[in-house]
Every structure is written in structure tokens, then in C-alpha cells.
Design an enzyme around this catalytic site. Structure first.
Site, short mmCIF file in Angstrom:
data_model
loop_
_atom_site.label_atom_id
_atom_site.label_comp_id
_atom_site.label_asym_id
_atom_site.label_seq_id
_atom_site.Cartn_x
_atom_site.Cartn_y
_atom_site.Cartn_z
N GLU A 120 -6.03 -47.08 34.63
CA GLU A 120 -6.58 -45.88 33.97
C GLU A 120 -6.60 -44.68 34.90
O GLU A 120 -7.12 -43.63 34.52
CB GLU A 120 -7.97 -46.19 33.42
CG GLU A 120 -7.93 -47.15 32.24
CD GLU A 120 -9.31 -47.66 31.82
OE1 GLU A 120 -10.19 -47.73 32.71
OE2 GLU A 120 -9.49 -47.98 30.65
N LYS A 162 -5.82 -48.22 39.81
CA LYS A 162 -7.19 -48.71 39.65
C LYS A 162 -7.22 -50.23 39.55
O LYS A 162 -8.09 -50.88 40.12
CB LYS A 162 -7.79 -48.09 38.40
CG LYS A 162 -9.23 -48.41 38.14
CD LYS A 162 -9.65 -47.79 36.79
CE LYS A 162 -11.08 -48.13 36.44
NZ LYS A 162 -11.35 -47.82 35.02
N GLN A 163 -6.32 -50.77 38.79
CA GLN A 163 -6.28 -52.22 38.62
C GLN A 163 -4.84 -52.59 38.28
O GLN A 163 -4.05 -51.74 37.91
CB GLN A 163 -7.23 -52.69 37.53
CG GLN A 163 -6.81 -52.28 36.12
CD GLN A 163 -7.81 -52.73 35.07
OE1 GLN A 163 -8.80 -52.05 34.81
NE2 GLN A 163 -7.57 -53.88 34.48
#
Lengths: 768, 768
Positions: A490, A602-603
């Protein structure tokens, strides 16, 4: 690590010493739940210091009016929010007229909290001196019954230490509660009836707008040094309150104990006019079994849970405590008995993230529940989405899609979208793929194909239709593109051709086409029903196929990697290791535009695709992509470390895998993100379980067989976990250099360990 | 066209007939202003129907707490908002005890509103029957004095038509006002003193947080059939109200007239302890001049304004009315006398768009003020940004920029950012370029170079520093890129390499470098001061130059056009003409993601660059880009049609140019966007002026000379406009086939018409 006040212990979460600044964090960490309800570990007695009060009832929500800075067409007007419910845990305590309030005591000693994970109860004890000089010892034990979803119990003991006096105990119910997360300070609850009958009382209240009718109830009795006291309570009734005051002369050294039973009956499970009767019935059971009887049931219930879901780790107390804490919380949040419920990111531990269900459930939680519960539990999680299919089709229609295309909401309680940032709500559409993937994953693991003709195929058709309509043809590329999306990372918004999104969209279409063929061949009646219902034609599926076959996947010839999105290489590719530490976490230090134009992830995003579709790629490809993307990954999502831990383990980078594991397993206990006071990160806890089982254990299901590549971090002496695989229970124990498998089943089962076939006879331990 | 109730008239805005559903729209359309204050055309007497009350004082704002759905690091905590101020226009009217309220009258006849644009006054008249049967004729004339910024005047006449009776008139002040646009229903005003002295009264109130102290004042006197009445008023005082009630027996057919003077004194212009004295002084002036004297001054002031800024159009009443309405409103909004003020998109006509100043001022408004006012007016607009330079540097620092880089806010009142959508606040950074461009444009038009060494160069340095830091190097492109921006076309968000942004950023750096050289050569003292202040080094400017020289500009070899942004051609390029009409306007019909991935353009983006930097491109290039982009443009911004009108005219496409012109000039009068009830689109009105002068007239300033390419829409017989060019007044009149130029100056001036040099002798008309 930001806090280390939780005492390491293999079976308990323990806090020692009273520190007002930790109260809100501890209220989260010691949260109680039984799948049907939950509560933060708020004090029973009054507390005037900073606290975050929270009691929650599974499935009870309120449609809070949306708040945005600038309205975008298509935002939901209202969204469903898990709300703070009436509280039944309160017990007013006064000693010689002075209220016991730890924030106002002149001396507090021996303050200790323990959550006994093995047995499922929570205890708080302390000695305190009140302002009037009275000195008391208190011990309060509380649990929410796993055996009786509507019931909880408290044993609250108070002893006068220096001289005798008058103790008044006022167990009460309070429905005059507020929500920290309310957008407009709306009143969410309306109380309609307060009843007091002898030792029992209840408040009937319903949510506004959604009209969930609830009955919050309690019953109490007292003992003095173990002897029952027959006092009649003094009753205090208000529109949103009922208290039963017991005033007792207590000699020095004697212990006054109040047993309180409480909980909720809700019209989700009872006729609404019968809620009070149902409550009295629950209290009848409670009285009959008594506190000790209920506690014994609780021990047994948790013993059964641990029997199947425990992971043991030898040689690393903190790691052991961490994984058990995660397993505890997952079981407190969701038991799988009710397909109307799901796994909220904060479970029953806080209010943040209105709504309950994210793609976390499908992407991160299902493997845990499949492996540690009966398979109906995972099936209930899938069914939840099937039940929301019509809403997902409506949701897509609001965004301009047609003909049964389904877009599942980013966040939901009742199937409607509960999020309102355009870059998420409208663009983080990869969530659809996770829902399709969970159907695949469920079948792969359980072997239960029936879910697909029964329900899954219709979901897959809705999703395939969405992806077909959402792709568009690019003239320059002469391929289908998916523009304007937000991927799992995100920290990018509104990008074109997020590889993960495009790749998973293609997979969704192909998987759906494959299931259509299988259902057509093997389940003709279901096939006819589904085709009749969806009006799917071959013309349409041909078009899907064309989009899938011509889907564009961004790729760098130079780096030999798929690109996270178009233009990724235009960024300044400075690895995270070269960033100034003071700039972290980026989401607290950098403005949003700076994060967006940075390469920081972010991930797992591209790597999320390599996790889901591991068998589509070679180990070398995984390594190349891991080495390309992980150095830009800041892991500022609680869902990030687990996928990377699993992949690092697969690449035999055990130090790195272990490091990621620690980050995920003690995220809340050590409060890495400095936000545990808001509640726990429930869904990421399932990722911790995956880190061990899929990461260190190397579990994969390939062609209906369990495969393992056992590895062990050098810090550990051993670890073990259990799997329920198609009704057979397999216990896996790994020590350095050795893996042992114990099969609890009727017949032998063959597995693969490091690629070699191993036959496990029933009830025997095989060492490899 | 959505409404057509405004009666066509060349010099007046006229409404006939009372229609409650039009009240809010008319309150906007008949808004009054004098640059220092303004007000919606609310009724003087009570009105219980739907109304949007609005009085505004230039420069008085409130920092409203930000409201967002999801907080992003770097958002402003508070932002400045133009607020509704205490009202002085109210006059309570009762006839035989019954309140006059048009919403409750049993019969309304002859209702008419007129805004007499030529003379700058507004009149409303009607006959009405009250519920008690009384029948009255009312005529109310009102204006805000252009000569006295703090003063307005009302003449309110009422006649009893069928029988005599008792009329009570209660002129009042009301400071108990609210703001429709408040984020959290905060109270914005605190009233501190209510004073009543004879016929005059005032209320002192200050804004909360910002502490702008104001004194709202009034004085009234009455006549009956022209004869002065000496009545003492009955005084009614409340904490936020003061009323003076005059009760008069009025015979049938006689006219009772109340003259009311009112306005504000503000501590922006007076010591705060002297506000009441200042108010009494203003009222003294009013009394002395009387209503008729003030009205005569008003006529003269507006005559002077029209003398210079009027545009005449023959043969098209609606076009004539439209352009005059726009010129009127621009002059009501901003007079240029106060460099602390600016031109809000809604002026003094509504609350929407908190804050006052957008890039609209620099991109659209400055040409109008340069050409129709003395040059200090435009200089004051530039100075406004110079005064905010430190805040712009702070703003950039909040976003991670350093060393004096300046990012001007997207929306501001006091130099601080007032916007809070990340895609705008953080990413619509091209606003910086418009501010630099205005400096260039000012110098180009006025020839006044002194502004640059005095103030402009420091602004240019801050902006150049920003662009230098904001660009980053792309390895694959081996050029500098600007990632993650929103261009003028806000229907794209977070795109990479918006051509307009990159191109204008490069221009800003180069223009700054050029001015540095010029100031170094010609203004050594200023140069030393500026270098000392900014600590600019040659090392730094060399780096700027490198970024400018290597700036990436997206280009399509296939289409031979610059691309609006990277990836634009990947979109489904279906022209607007093929869109279903029911889908328009897109921003009301489509979800945001659908708009974003579409090719549709809200307002000129690439073409904005072709407008600003016209001389950098050939006519063929303009035509190619116009033909490429305009077909995808939906013109859903009020700022869109004017640029396209100018370019269509340049391409000799007069039908298209005229169509665009109509859209801009009668946008509010005909309420194209169905939102005029919220207020007017003030800044786009300057674009209307440009459409005629730069579009049809073809005005350009090249090498200190005026150039014209006169064209005329076939619907018109003639049009004329005037320009103040460096102290010389040129009147241009265009008829089919002929252009006439009349020069009012001391000496002759040479201009170019259609490329040919024409010498204009003073005080003569030359026909071309």
C-alpha cells in the site's frame, strides 16, 4: 523492541508491577475472548486513570456515517463497525466508604497480571493502600467460557490486611458506553429495559439503525472466608445501569469473595422477545456448575485446543511465549462455529479498522484454521464470502461493472464496503484474488471438492467476470493491462499493471475456467443450476480466456525480474539498509508523496505472488526476486514478516528467516509498532503460525500429499507442531539434524520429506 | 443549460417572479462585494424558507480543525477558512403584528430582483399579502460602497396597499451566526460587546483562535412619504444581537422608508481598541453623504471601473450579459488595494473551498487585473506570494525538502496549506510553476522588472530549489524524472512524469537562472542581499542546470505528441464524443477509479503548457496536441473552457472557440454545473475575459509589444475591450472583417496586427 515488561514464561503472559502508562497496552495484551464475545482486560473496579474500555459481541455492529475530507462518488454512505457493547464485568468496590481505584491509591504492591494461556483464564492481584488508610489485598480471576459462548465468570476476592472494616461490593451492568472510534459521536446503543430479580439483573439494549437486540446479564453471590453470605443486595437502577450493592463487615485477614457470572444473549441466536429468558437460563447453568466447575470446563476446552494447535519450542522461552500468545488469540477470536462471523484484524481487542473482515482472512488465516481445526471451520470462512456474493456484485455495480461481476469489499461486516479511501476502496482490488485463492487452497489442503460445485464456483465466476471487465486493451502493448490499482504494497497507489494483481487476475480466470470444466464433467446438476443462475455463456468464457492469455506482466530484461508495476525502475533504488534509521518507520516520518515515489515496500507484493503461486516458479526465480525486492521492503505492515520468513527459510537463509519470525511472533508482546494500546494484530498472528509450519517446517501440500523441508533456527533445541490433514493427525517434531513424524490415524500415510517419500505407519514415530 | 430564469439584459441581472427553489441560487447570483467585504443576496426581512446566509470580511478567517477519513503524515492540523461573519443587513418587518416573511405570505406579486451592474446596486421589489390580510409593496435597494470599503447602505421602502396599519421595522445586527462549511460544528465567533447609542449600534466580536477583532455596526433613520421621522427606537439587546425597533402608524398608500448604513471595522486596519470609534466615524460619513450621496459615489466608482474594464458585445445580449457579470464579480471580489488579500474561487459568495488562494490567481486571474487596473494591483498579487515565501519553505520542509526549497500551498489564506487530500496537497505541485510563471507574465506585460530584484527572485530561487530536489534520476531513462504527481488534470492522480509538470519545472529552473544573471548584472546590491539571504552557490545552480538540461519529457513517436504522462497511451482511448451522454458529468456518475483509469481530462493539462509556453511551439504542434487531447477533455472544471477557447481561436476554429466561450461566460448565470447555490466561480470569470481578449482578440505581448489576431464569432456584430498597457489605454473594437484601435496616450505606439506592424497615433482611431 519497544517494551519488555511482559515476563518471559512458556505458558503465561505475565506483567509485574503497576505502571499507569502501561494500563492501556496491558488491557490489549490480556484481552479475553471466546469467539462469541470478547473484552479488553479492563479492571473490574473503578479506575480513573487512562483506560480504553472495550467489550465486544461477535456479529454486532453499527453502520457509522462515513467521514471523509472530500467525497468521491461510490464511497459507502455508512459503514459497519465493530462496536463497544454494554459491559458486564464491573464491580464497584469501597472500603469504609472510600472507592478502590488504583489511580488514587497511595501505595500499590505486588501488582501482577497473568493470562494463563494453557487453561484460558486471566488473574490480577495486588495489595493497595487506599486514601483512607485501609490496606487491601485483591485477587481477581476472570474467563470467558469456551464451553458456553454467552457466559463469562469472575472471582473477585478482597482481604483487609491491617484492620477490619466495611466493604461494599457493587457488581453492575453498564450500557451507557461510548465508542472511541465513532465518526460523529453518534449514540450507538439504546437501552430499553433494566431488570433486577434477586441476585440477578439484566439490561436489554439494541443498537440503533441495525437493531441488534441484546440482553446483558449478571448474577453474583458472595462468600466470606469461603462461607456463603446470604445478603440481599441493595439495588441501584438507572436507565443504562443496574448495580447490586452488598455491604459486608469484614474482619482483618478475612477474605470477601464475590463470584460474578455475566454475558450476553443476542437476537442473532434467540428470538428477541426471549433474550431475558435465555439469559436467566445461562445464569442457571452458571449457578449449577459454579465458578470452579466452569473453570474446570474451561481448562478442558483449552486443553483440547492446545492438544491440536500447540506449537512447542525448546530453548527459546520468548519464542515459545510468542507463538502460544498468537495461537491463544486466534482461538479467542474465531472458533469457526458460526459462518456469520469472521476474523477481525483487531479481533475483540480494540475498535480500530471499522468492520471485521479483510483479505487477511483468506491470505493469512485460513491455513491455520485448516490445519488445527476440523475442516468445517475453514469451510465456514469460505461460506462467509459465498453469503456475501450478492453484495459483492452490488458493490461492483456501484463502480460501473455489470453482468454479475463481483468485487468483494476491502473491509466488511455484512458484505458491504466499509472503507473510504479511494486508493484502497476502489483500487486495492487484488483482494478478489485472495478470495479465489482461498477456495483453491481449501480444496488443495482438505481434498473437499464439494465446496466448489456447492458454492465456490459462483464466487469464482463473479471474480472472473470482474477481472475480465477490469482489464483493458493497450494498443502500444498489444496486451491486456490493468490500470490504476493499489497492490498489496500500500506504499504505492494508483499504479498501472501491478504484477501481483495482473498475475493473480490471470490465475483467477484460468482457475475458474478449469473448475467450470470439472463441475461440468462431475457435477452436472450443480453445473446446470450455476449456469442457469449466472447465465454464463461460452462466448463470455472465450472472452475471459483471451484476456487471461494476453495479460500483460511487467518484466525487466535487465534484472530478469517481474516488475512490481510499470515504471518501478524509474525510482531511486536505494536499499532500506542505506536509509537513515531515524527516518523509520517511514509511515510516521515521511509525507505520503515521498513514500509513494520511493521504492519502499510495506509488505510482500511481488513476493506475495511468489508465495501464493510458488510452484509456478523455480527456486532460482524466487531467489532472484527475493534478492531484488526484499532490500526495499520496510515491513511496516504486520502481515509482512511472515511471508518473507517462509521464503527466507525456503532459500535456506535461516538467520534471516528467524529474524523475520521474531518480528511477527512478538509484534504485540514487544509492541514493535508502538500501538498495542489500540488492540492486537490478530490476523498477522496466523502468519506467525505459517512462519513455523510452512517456513521452518517447510510444509507444502502437493498432489494430495504433505511435503516437508524441515529446518530449525540455530537458537532452538527443538520445535513441534501438529496438523489435522484430512482427518489424520500428524505431529511433527524437528530438532537440529532430525525430524520426527508421529501419525495418529487408522491407516498409514505417505509424506515427502526433503523430496523423499516417507511412509508413516499409524501411531508410530518415524525419524528422518 | 440548467436554468434560464435570469432575464437577458445588457446591463442588469434580473430575476422575475418568486420561486422558493431558486432563492439559494439567486442569493449567489446577486451577491454583493466591494473587495473589502461581501455578502450573499440574503433578504433583509425574515425568511423561513431554504436560504444560505453569508456575509464575509476580506482577510478574516478561522483555522478549522482538519477532517479526513484517514490521516496522512504531513496533513495540516488546521486550515484557514473564509467564514461567515456577523450580519448587518437584517431588518425585521411586521405589519399589524405579523412578520413579513415571503415564505409565509399568502400571495406574492411583481417579485423582481435586479443587479444594476453599471451602477453597482442591487434592488428587490415585490407586493405581498401577509397572513393577517395586510398587503404591502416593498422595494429594497442595497449596495456595498466601492468608495468606502467598510460601508454598505440599504434603502428599504414599504407601502401599505389596501389599508393603513402599524408597521414595525427593526434594523438589527446579528453575530450569532454559523458556518455551513464547519468541519466539527465549532463556534467560530465570540461576541464581546453590544453597544447601542441613539440611532446607531454595534457588536464587537472576534474570531476564536485567530482573534480577528471586528466591529459590526449600523445606523438607521426613517422617512414617511419622504418626510423624516424623529422616532426614538425601542432597543433590544442580546449577547449576539442588537435591534432598534421603530413602530410607525402608516396610512394607506404612504411609503415608510428605512435607510440603514452598516458594515465592519476590523483590527486589520484599525487598532483593536478603536474599532467602535472607527465605526462611528464611518457612520458619520454615511450620515453626512446620505443614501443618495453614497449611491452617486457608487455610480461614479463603477463608471470608472467600467470605463476601463468593460467589454461590449453587439448582437448577442446573453453573451454581453455574461461577460459583464464576470467582470462585475471580479471587481466585487478583488480591487487590488490590499496585498494581504487575494481572489478566492468563490469570492464573497459562498463558503466552499476553505481558504482563499489557489493557483487560479496566477494562472487565470492576473492577466485580467494587469490589463484593466493599474499595475500595482497585479504587483500586489505577486507580493502576496512573496509575503508567504517563508511559509512555503516551511511547507516544503514538512514534506522532507531542505535548504530553502519552497512549495507553495495548494490552497491558502495565510501561507499555510489548507488542503488535505494527499493527491492534491502533496502531489499537485505544478502550482509552484504557475507562481513563477506569473512573475514572468507580470514582467512581460508591465515591463516592470524591478519586482524581480525586489521580491520575485527569492520566490524563483525557492521554487527552483524545490524542482531540483523533487526530480530524481532514472537509471533506465538516464534522465531526470518527476514521479508521483497530479497535474492540472485532476482526473489523474499520482502519475509519473506529467509532461506539464516536468516541462514547467524545467522552465522554472531556467527562468530563475536567467534572472539570477540579469539581477547580478543590473542590480548588484539586490543580488548581494539575495545571495546573502539564500546562501545560493554556483555549485547549487550548476546542479539545477543539470537537472533542467536532462529533464525527461514523455513523448510519443507514433502520435508525435508529448504524452500527458507516462503510460497515457495504455488507456482505452475512446473520445468523449462516443461516451453515453447519461454518463456525464463523469465526476457525478463514475466512481473515482474509473475516472482515473480513463483517458478523460478535467481541464487543460498538456494544453495548459501550450497555453503558457505558446511561443515554444509551432502552430502545427499546437494543432496536433489540441487534436489529440481536446477530444478526451470533459471540461468538468470551470477553468477548462477558457484555455481551449483561446487555443481554438488561434487555430481559427471560431465555432468551437465560441462554444467554449459560452460555457465559461454563463457558467453561473445558466448554472451548467448545478451548484450555483453554493456560490459563484469567481476565478474562472477571469478566464472568460481572457477568452475574448486573448482568444478572439488574439492579444499577445511579444518583445514589449502588443500583438493582435482579431477574430469575431459569426454570432456577433462587434465586440470591444480596453487594455491598460504600461500606462497607455488602448481600446480595441472588432467587427466582421475589421479591427479598430484607439490609443489614449501621450505618444504614438506601435502594435502588430496579424503580424503586421501598425503605428497608432495618440487619440486617434486606426482601422485595420
Amino acid at each position: 523492541m519497544n517494551q519488555d515488561y511482559i515476563v518471559p514464561d512458556v505458558w503465561s503472559i505475565i506483567e509485574e508491577g503497576f505502571e499507569p502508562s502501561r494500563v492501556k497496552s496491558s488491557e490489549s495484551l490480556f484481552s479475553l475472548g471466546n469467539g462469541a464475545m470478547g473484552q479488553r482486560a479492563n479492571f473490574e473496579e473503578a479506575y480513573s486513570g487512562p483506560t480504553f474500555q472495550g467489550s465486544y459481541i461477535g456479529g454486532v455492529y453499527y453502520p457509522d456515517k462515513t467521514r471523509v475530507g472530500w467525497w468521491k462518488n461510490g464511497y459507502p454512505e455508512y459503514f459497519a463497525k465493530v462496536i463497544n457493547a454494554p459491559s458486564w464485568i464491573g464491580i464497584g468496590v469501597t472500603v469504609d466508604g472510600e472507592a478502590l481505584d488504583l489511580n488514587r491509591c497511595t501505595e500499590i504492591k505486588g501488582y501482577r497480571r497473568e493470562f494463563h494461556m494453557k487453561e484460558g483464564w486471566y488473574r490480577r492481584s495486588f495489595q493497595a493502600r487506599l486514601r483512607n488508610g485501609a490496606r487491601v489485598a485483591v485477587e481477581a480471576t476472570r474467563f470467558l467460557s469456551m464451553a458456553h459462548g454467552e457466559l463469562g465468570a469472575i472471582k473477585y476476592s478482597i482481604t483487609l490486611l491491617e484492620k477490619g472494616g466495611t466493604i461494599a461490593l457493587e457488581p453492575y451492568l453498564d450500557s451507557g458506553i461510548t465508542n472511541e472510534d465513532s465518526n460523529w459521536d453518534d449514540q450507538f446503543w439504546q437501552s430499553t429495559r433494566v431488570v433486577s430479580e434477586g441476585a440477578r439483573a439484566c439490561i436489554e439494549a439494541h443498537t440503533l439503525k441495525t437493531f441488534f437486540h441484546t440482553c446483558t446479564f449478571m448474577e453474583a453471590h458472595l462468600t466470606l472466608d469461603g462461607a456463603e453470605i446470604g445478603n440481599e443486595p441493595e439495588v441501584r437502577e438507572e436507565p443504562t445501569y443496574v448495580g447490586h450493592r452488598y455491604t459486608v463487615e469484614v474482619p482483618e485477614g478475612q477474605t470477601l469473595t464475590l463470584y460474578k457470572y455475566g454475558g450476553y444473549t443476542v437476537d442473532l441466536n434467540h428470538p428477541k422477545e426471549g433474550l431475558m429468558q435465555a439469559a436467566w437460563k445461562v445464569l442457571g447453568t452458571a449457578r449449577k456448575k459454579g465458578f470452579d466447575g466452569l473453570l474446570e470446563e474451561q481448562r478442558q476446552a483449552w486443553a483440547r485446543i492446545w492438544e491440536m494447535s500447540d506449537i512447542t519450542i525448546e530453548g527459546d522461552v520468548k519464542a515459545q511465549q510468542g507463538i502460544r500468545f498468537n495461537i491463544l488469540q486466534l482461538n479467542q477470536t474465531y472458533t469457526g462455529r458460526d459462518s456469520r462471523l469472521n476474523i477481525g484484524p483487531k479481533g475483540f481487542t480494540g475498535e480500530k479498522y471499522g468492520g471485521s473482515t479483510y483479505w487477511d482472512t483468506e491470505a493469512y488465516c485460513i491455513p491455520f484454521y485448516m490445519a488445527t481445526k476440523d475442516q468445517f471451520v475453514a469451510r465456514n470462512l469460505l461460506k462467509y464470502r459465498y453469503n456475501h456474493l450478492e453484495k459483492a456484485i452490488e458493490n461492483a455495480a456501484k463502480l460501473g461493472f455489470s453482468k454479475g461481476a463481483a468485487l468483494y469489499p476491502m473491509v466488511t461486516m455484512n458484505g458491504e464496503e466499509c472503507h473510504n479511501e479511494w486508493e484502497i476502496t476502489f483500487e486495492e482490488i487484488h483482494r478478489n484474488s485472495a478470495i479465489a485463492y482461498a477456495i483453491y487452497n481449501y480444496y488443495r489442503y482438505t481434498g473437499d471438492y464439494t465446496y466448489i460445485p456447492d458454492m465456490g464456483l459462483e464466487v469464482l465466476i463473479g471474480i472472473a467476470r470482474f477481472w475480465y471487465q477490469r482489464a483493458s486493451f493497450s494498443e502500444p502493448k498489444q496486451q491486456y493491462v490493468i490500470l490504476g490499482v493499489t497492490g498489496p504494497n500500500e506504499y504505492e497507489n494508483n499504479v498501472n499493471n501491478n504484477w501481483y494483481t495482473n498475475y493473480s487476475a490471470r490465475w483467477c480466470i484460468r482457475f475458474c475456467l478449469e473448475q467450470l470444466r470439472k463441475v461440468k464433467d462431475g457435477y452436472q446438476e450443480d453445473y446446470r443450476r450455476i449456469i442457469g443462475h449466472t447465465r454464463l455463456t461460452e462466448v463470455e468464457t472465450e472472452k475471459w480466456k483471451k484476456v487471461a492469455d494476453q495479460m500483460y506482466l511487467p518484466y525487466s530484461e535487465e534484472h530478469k525480474v517481474y516488475l512490481q508495476q510499470d515504471g518501478f525502475l524509474d525510482k531511486e533504488l536505494i536499499p532500506v539498509s542505506e536509509l537513515d534509521r531515524t527516518q523509520r518507520p517511514l509511515n510516521q516520518k515521511w509525507s505520503w508523496d515521498r513514500i509513494l515515489r520511493s521504492p519502499y515496500i510495506k509488505q510482500a507484493d511481488t513476493l506475495q505472488g511468489f508465495y501464493f503461486f510458488e510452484e509456478h516458479f523455480t527456486l532460482e526465480e524466487l531467489e532472484r526476486h527475493f534478492d531484488f525486492y526484499e532490500p526495499f521492503t520496510v515491513h511496516e505492515s504486520s502481515l509482512s514478516p511472515c511471508v518473507h520468513s517462509i521464503q527466507a527459510a525456503r532459500l535456506n537463509r535461516m538467520d534471516q528467516a528467524y529474524e523475520f519470525y521474531l518480528r511477527t511472533s512478538r509484534l504485540d508482546l514487544d509492541d514493535y509498532n508502538k500501538e498495542v494500546h489500540e488492540g492486537l494484530h490478530i490476523t498477522s498472528m496466523a502468519g506467525t503460525w505459517m512462519s513455523i509450519v510452512e517456513g521452518f517446517g517447510g510444509l507444502r501440500v502437493i498432489n494430495d500429499k504433505l511435503n516437508f523441508h524441515p529446518r530449525i533456527p540455530k537458537q532452538w533445541k527443538s520445535y513441534s507442531f501438529k496438523l489435522n490433514f484430512r482427518g489424520r493427525i500428524l505431529k511433527v517434531t524437528v530438532t537440529p539434524g532430525k525430524a520426527s513424524f508421529h501419525l495418529d490415524a487408522e491407516e498409514e500415510m505417505s509424506i515427502r520429506v526433503n523430496g523423499n517419500r516417507v511412509v508413516l505407519p499409524p501411531q508410530e514415530t518415524v525419524h528422518v
